[in-house]
Design a protein around this motif. Structure first.
Motif, PDB file in Angstrom:
ATOM      1  N   GLY A  93     -17.009  30.195  -6.454  1.00  0.00           N
ATOM      2  CA  GLY A  93     -18.462  29.957  -6.864  1.00  0.00           C
ATOM      3  C   GLY A  93     -18.909  28.922  -6.350  1.00  0.00           C
ATOM      4  O   GLY A  93     -20.212  28.765  -6.643  1.00  0.00           O
ATOM      5  N   CYS A  94     -18.414  28.142  -5.689  1.00  0.00           N
ATOM      6  CA  CYS A  94     -18.996  27.000  -5.153  1.00  0.00           C
ATOM      7  C   CYS A  94     -19.224  26.993  -3.601  1.00  0.00           C
ATOM      8  O   CYS A  94     -18.197  26.960  -3.205  1.00  0.00           O
ATOM      9  CB  CYS A  94     -18.394  25.648  -5.830  1.00  0.00           C
ATOM     10  N   TYR A  95     -20.211  26.455  -3.072  1.00  0.00           N
ATOM     11  CA  TYR A  95     -20.456  26.457  -1.491  1.00  0.00           C
ATOM     12  C   TYR A  95     -19.488  25.093  -0.976  1.00  0.00           C
ATOM     13  O   TYR A  95     -19.743  24.241  -1.786  1.00  0.00           O
ATOM     14  CB  TYR A  95     -21.703  26.176  -1.146  1.00  0.00           C
ATOM     15  N   THR A  96     -18.936  25.391   0.154  1.00  0.00           N
ATOM     16  CA  THR A  96     -18.355  24.369   0.807  1.00  0.00           C
ATOM     17  C   THR A  96     -18.079  24.662   2.179  1.00  0.00           C
ATOM     18  O   THR A  96     -18.249  25.451   2.688  1.00  0.00           O
ATOM     19  CB  THR A  96     -16.795  23.919   0.091  1.00  0.00           C
ATOM     20  N   ASP A  97     -17.585  23.636   3.062  1.00  0.00           N
ATOM     21  CA  ASP A  97     -17.304  23.700   4.355  1.00  0.00           C
ATOM     22  C   ASP A  97     -15.957  23.784   4.349  1.00  0.00           C
ATOM     23  O   ASP A  97     -15.261  23.658   3.450  1.00  0.00           O
ATOM     24  CB  ASP A  97     -17.672  22.383   5.057  1.00  0.00           C
ATOM     25  N   ALA A  98     -15.196  24.358   5.617  1.00  0.00           N
ATOM     26  CA  ALA A  98     -14.032  24.812   5.798  1.00  0.00           C
ATOM     27  C   ALA A  98     -13.917  24.347   7.270  1.00  0.00           C
ATOM     28  O   ALA A  98     -14.586  24.584   8.184  1.00  0.00           O
ATOM     29  CB  ALA A  98     -13.785  26.100   5.357  1.00  0.00           C
ATOM     30  N   ILE A  99     -12.637  24.246   7.476  1.00  0.00           N
ATOM     31  CA  ILE A  99     -12.101  24.443   8.858  1.00  0.00           C
ATOM     32  C   ILE A  99     -11.120  25.286   9.115  1.00  0.00           C
ATOM     33  O   ILE A  99     -10.231  25.650   8.260  1.00  0.00           O
ATOM     34  CB  ILE A  99     -11.493  22.903   9.249  1.00  0.00           C
ATOM     35  N   GLY A 100     -11.105  26.281  10.052  1.00  0.00           N
ATOM     36  CA  GLY A 100     -10.170  27.310  10.228  1.00  0.00           C
ATOM     37  C   GLY A 100      -9.412  27.209  11.310  1.00  0.00           C
ATOM     38  O   GLY A 100      -9.885  26.624  12.423  1.00  0.00           O
ATOM     39  N   ILE A 101      -8.268  27.449  11.446  1.00  0.00           N
ATOM     40  CA  ILE A 101      -7.124  27.321  12.314  1.00  0.00           C
ATOM     41  C   ILE A 101      -6.547  28.726  12.511  1.00  0.00           C
ATOM     42  O   ILE A 101      -6.051  29.385  11.613  1.00  0.00           O
ATOM     43  CB  ILE A 101      -6.050  26.273  12.252  1.00  0.00           C
ATOM     44  N   PHE A 102      -6.912  29.226  13.572  1.00  0.00           N
ATOM     45  CA  PHE A 102      -6.215  30.766  13.961  1.00  0.00           C
ATOM     46  C   PHE A 102      -5.772  30.967  15.047  1.00  0.00           C
ATOM     47  O   PHE A 102      -6.101  30.677  15.974  1.00  0.00           O
ATOM     48  CB  PHE A 102      -7.618  31.710  13.853  1.00  0.00           C
ATOM     49  N   LYS A 103      -4.674  31.795  14.842  1.00  0.00           N
ATOM     50  CA  LYS A 103      -3.826  31.878  16.360  1.00  0.00           C
ATOM     51  C   LYS A 103      -3.513  33.404  16.553  1.00  0.00           C
ATOM     52  O   LYS A 103      -3.230  34.155  15.727  1.00  0.00           O
ATOM     53  CB  LYS A 103      -2.344  31.150  16.162  1.00  0.00           C
ATOM     54  N   SER A 104      -3.988  33.658  17.893  1.00  0.00           N
ATOM     55  CA  SER A 104      -3.913  35.023  18.070  1.00  0.00           C
ATOM     56  C   SER A 104      -2.678  35.259  19.258  1.00  0.00           C
ATOM     57  O   SER A 104      -2.753  34.733  20.332  1.00  0.00           O
ATOM     58  CB  SER A 104      -5.408  35.681  18.767  1.00  0.00           C
ATOM     59  N   GLU A 105      -1.776  35.940  18.876  1.00  0.00           N
ATOM     60  CA  GLU A 105      -0.562  36.004  19.406  1.00  0.00           C
ATOM     61  C   GLU A 105      -0.555  37.601  20.247  1.00  0.00           C
ATOM     62  O   GLU A 105       0.424  37.784  21.279  1.00  0.00           O
ATOM     63  CB  GLU A 105       0.760  35.744  18.742  1.00  0.00           C
ATOM     64  N   THR A 106      -1.019  38.348  19.543  1.00  0.00           N
ATOM     65  CA  THR A 106      -0.692  39.962  20.237  1.00  0.00           C
ATOM     66  C   THR A 106      -1.918  40.298  21.010  1.00  0.00           C
ATOM     67  O   THR A 106      -3.095  40.239  20.824  1.00  0.00           O
ATOM     68  CB  THR A 106      -0.909  40.811  18.835  1.00  0.00           C
ATOM     69  N   LYS A 107      -1.515  40.796  22.158  1.00  0.00           N
ATOM     70  CA  LYS A 107      -2.472  41.209  23.128  1.00  0.00           C
ATOM     71  C   LYS A 107      -2.213  42.678  23.278  1.00  0.00           C
ATOM     72  O   LYS A 107      -1.336  43.489  23.500  1.00  0.00           O
ATOM     73  CB  LYS A 107      -2.106  40.607  24.614  1.00  0.00           C
ATOM     74  N   ASP A 108      -3.459  43.515  23.599  1.00  0.00           N
ATOM     75  CA  ASP A 108      -3.539  44.905  23.667  1.00  0.00           C
ATOM     76  C   ASP A 108      -4.098  45.218  25.146  1.00  0.00           C
ATOM     77  O   ASP A 108      -5.032  44.338  25.478  1.00  0.00           O
ATOM     78  CB  ASP A 108      -4.170  45.454  22.497  1.00  0.00           C
TER      79      ASP A 108
END
Length: 346
Positions: free
Chosen positions: A122-137
């Motif tokens: 319910g509260c606004y906040t900032d975030a840092i995202g770390i995302f890893k893409s391993e699968t290729k099509d």
């Protein structure tokens, strides 16, 4: 609850992180991605979709001081000064590469993003995202010409499912932030490098984690521990699983003493359950509270895994979702059998 419908990716950079054990190498970008509005919308959906229903929260951990946790220190620098984004994102990628030595770890593209307008509980906040893409099509690409179309194939990222990722919310900084994590590609021990070796996070104790853990414990106790002892038959084990799930549906608060008395009741099994609980907590480094409010969302998630079935030979399955007393096991001259009593047929 995590809500990301207003979330905005204000910064994003991508690095390539290979498998160090295979000498895949690492490629560090020097600039942020320039992303048009359409692509930004696609990326946001790709990054965020897997987190919308996640309610298990984690926090960075360290044996002596959370500030010594490597990823924690890098994301803290970014939260404190966004001008450090590119340099610290490179440090995150290099640290992940150092942890990527297991032969089953796949190389992939590592996206790091600064995200604004996230809503957490319910509260606004900032975030840092770390995302890893391993699968290729491989994709087919059509190009219109004056005579018709040309067709070609390209290799790229399928944006339907994120392989690995975490969202680190700018909340509870001194306690290790609030972290949501996913890993959709590996489930074995080799996959622990993402959660344990790289992020090194521990689940935050709350109503959801308490409920999820005790339900996991109870299921493991019945399906693994009691199966070895032979104290209960298969139908009795399923009956105990049904009683366990029903207890959580009928009660608003979990009480360990009440649960063992009402659900397990057998003194010999109760003693085994308490011993199993001690071992479970030790191996998972998570102590379950003796009393806590029950989380309905945790029940819904665990209910999917509480599949109560008896598998006979290769193609016969008896699924018991209610009273196991209606099922009777026996043996006659033709062999083993199950007898089922019922009142109505539909």
């Amino acid at each position: 609850m995590i809500q990301l419908y207003e979330a905005i990716i204000s910064k994003c950079i991508v690095h390539f992180v290979g498998n160090k054990g295979n000498d895949d190498g690492i490629k560090i970008a020097s600039d942020e991605l320039l992303i048009n509005a359409t692509t930004l919308e696609v990326m946001g959906d790709y990054f965020f979709r897997s987190f919308i229903e996640k309610e298990a929260y984690y926090a960075f951990a360290h044996q002596s001081n959370v500030k010594l946790n490597t990823v924690y220190s890098y994301v803290s620098s970014i939260f404190d000064n966004r001008d450090c984004f590119i340099a610290e994102s490179a440090n995150i990628a290099k640290f992940l590469y150092e942890q990527s030595s297991h032969p089953k770890i796949k190389a992939g593209d590592l996206y790091i993003a600064y995200i604004q307008n996230c809503i957490l509980d319910g509260c606004y906040t900032d975030a840092i995202g770390i995302f890893k893409s391993e699968t290729k099509d491989r994709f087919l690409k059509l190009t219109a010409t004056t005579q018709g179309f040309n067709i070609d194939s390209e290799i790229g990222t399928n944006v339907k499912k994120l392989d690995k990722g975490c969202l680190i919310f700018k909340k509870n900084c001194e306690q290790g932030y609030v972290v949501s994590v996913i890993d959709n590609t590996n489930k074995g021990t080799d996959a622990q490098y993402w959660i344990e070796d790289f992020l090194h996070i521990k689940q935050i104790k709350d109503n959801y984690s308490n409920t999820e853990s005790i339900l996991t414990l109870a299921k493991s106790f019945v399906t693994k521990e009691l199966s070895k002892t032979g104290i209960l038959s298969k139908t009795e084990q399923i009956g105990l699983l049904n009683k366990t799930m029903q207890y959580f549906k009928d009660h608003e608060t979990f009480d360990l003493d009440n649960f063992t008395e009402e659900v397990i009741s057998n003194p010999e099994i109760v003693e085994n359950f308490h011993n199993f609980k001690i071992d479970f907590e030790s191996s998972n480094d998570f102590k379950i509270d003796r009393e806590f409010p029950i989380s309905e969302s945790a029940i819904k998630k665990q209910q999917r895994s509480y599949r109560r079935a008896i598998n006979l030979d290769k193609k016969i399955q008896i699924i018991i979702t209610g009273n196991s007393d209606c099922v009777e096991k026996g043996l006659d001259s033709r062999g083993k059998f199950y007898k089922i009593y019922y009142n109505n047929e539909e």
